[in-house]
Design an enzyme around this catalytic site. Structure first.
Site, short mmCIF file in Angstrom:
data_model
loop_
_atom_site.label_atom_id
_atom_site.label_comp_id
_atom_site.label_asym_id
_atom_site.label_seq_id
_atom_site.Cartn_x
_atom_site.Cartn_y
_atom_site.Cartn_z
N LYS A 82 0.76 -1.05 0.14
CA LYS A 82 -0.03 0.12 -0.05
C LYS A 82 1.06 1.01 0.01
O LYS A 82 1.58 1.31 0.75
CB LYS A 82 -0.92 -0.03 1.17
CG LYS A 82 -1.72 1.32 1.42
CD LYS A 82 -2.74 1.11 2.62
CE LYS A 82 -3.48 2.46 2.54
NZ LYS A 82 -4.66 2.36 3.63
N LYS A 85 -2.23 -1.37 -3.82
CA LYS A 85 -3.13 -0.48 -3.87
C LYS A 85 -2.26 1.12 -3.82
O LYS A 85 -1.13 1.05 -3.23
CB LYS A 85 -3.84 -0.50 -2.45
CG LYS A 85 -4.46 0.85 -2.07
CD LYS A 85 -5.19 0.91 -0.95
CE LYS A 85 -6.10 1.95 -0.47
NZ LYS A 85 -6.39 2.30 0.82
#
Ligand code: PBG
Length: 329
Positions: A196, A254
């Site tokens: 992330k 992400k």
């Protein structure tokens, strides 16, 4: 060699194009993010996410049934916590009757077979808007992981099938896995936000949950000490491998579109399902361009989803899930 090989033969018409198509999007590719708020009969549009809403428990139930009937069988729940319930340690997150716990039960009560995943992180509960406990200008790692583990147990206890830690603390997957095992939740899965990035694409999401880091002395102004540097690639593999070793069942990259090189790299490297989160800023960009008449919304949406899957995503968390499935007819 030309002319023996004419590549356009495989593109002559729809039938042959369909026959040789490598990537197909189906409803079962999607994980649908849902935002839950306090109240009754609430369906409020998020300003920076046109046609996306915050839902109260009753409208959430309606939405869950609609998704289920469309073939969308997995949701990812987020909550918007009232300001007066926020503190530095996210105490409200452990409330057995809190909004998240109620939301899990609500979805399960109307759609018992819906796969319910829950966001595990402190930020919506944090008075500072951080994913961990803030102390002396730092985000505490191990103390935060302990709370995330308790939060995960609380979600499992409410009926969550999977917990999805989105915080990026080191070692939290192991702490969570051990806590779930200790409490007997052997079958509760973990989808780890493993790669992330500290991305500026999360802006609209933070509007949706009112969860942006607050501007205050001795509070880090961004999440760069825990989320990954956008410039890094090798680190994504190290992070992801560590989470798998600690017990993650599904890993995630992400944001989506700007990180498809990472998605491909991870897909080639690991043997567990890889999820990709097409985040709020990606949604907002296309909605805005389409509103102005500058892009063909549906065509660009499908192109982006196919690109994400082609890059190696096995699961796509996307605010476009409903739009896309409607289009598939
Ligand atoms: C926070 C969290 C964020 C998102 C999912 N979980 C925001 C952040 O890290 O600040 C972003 C999702 C999106 O932008 O759609 N734990």
């Amino acid at each position: 060699m030309y002319p023996l090989r004419r590549n356009r033969r495989l593109r002559t018409n729809d039938a042959i194009r369909h026959l040789v198509r490598e990537t197909i999007i189906t409803p079962s590719d999607f994980l649908v993010p849902l935002f839950v708020v306090d109240g009754k009969g609430v369906k409020e549009e998020i300003a920076s996410m046109p046609n996306y809403y915050r839902l109260s428990i009753d409208t959430l139930e309606k939405e869950a049934k609609e998704l289920w009937n469309m073939g969308l069988c997995a949701v990812l729940l987020f909550v918007k916590v009232p300001e007066n319930l926020k503190d530095n340690k996210g105490t409200e997150a452990l409330n057995a009757n809190g909004l998240m716990q109620q939301a899990i039960k609500a979805v399960k009560s109307v759609c018992p077979d819906m796969l319910v995943m829950t966001d595990v992180a402190l930020d919506p509960y944090s008075s500072f808007g951080h994913d961990g406990i803030v102390q002396d200008g730092q985000i505490l790692n191990d103390e935060t992981s302990e709370i995330l583990a308790e939060m995960s147990v609380s979600h499992a206890n409410a009926g969550a099938d999977f917990v999805a830690p989105s915080d990026m603390m080191d070692g939290r997957i192991l702490t969570i896995r051990e806590a779930l095992e200790d409490e007997g939740y052997l079958n509760t899965g973990i989808m780890s936000y493993s790669a992330k990035y500290a991305s500026a694409f999360y802006g609209p999401f933070r509007d949706a949950l009112d969860s942006a880091p607050v501007a205050m002395n001795n509070v880090p102004k961004d999440k760069k000490t825990y989320q990954m540097d956008v410039a890094n690639r090798f680190e994504a593999i190290t992070e992801t491998q560590a989470d798998i070793d600690e017990g993650a069942d599904i890993v995630m990259v992400k944001p989506g579109l700007a990180y498809l090189d990472i998605v491909r790299e991870i897909r080639n490297e690991v043997d567990v399902p890889v999820a990709v989160y097409q985040v709020s800023g990606e949604y907002a960009m296309l909605k805005a361009a389409a509103e102005k008449g500058w892009l063909d919304h549906d065509a660009v949406m499908m192109e982006q989803l196919i690109a994400i899957k082609r890059a190696g995503a096995n699961i796509i968390a996307s605010y476009f899930a409903k739009d896309a499935v409607k289009l598939m007819g």
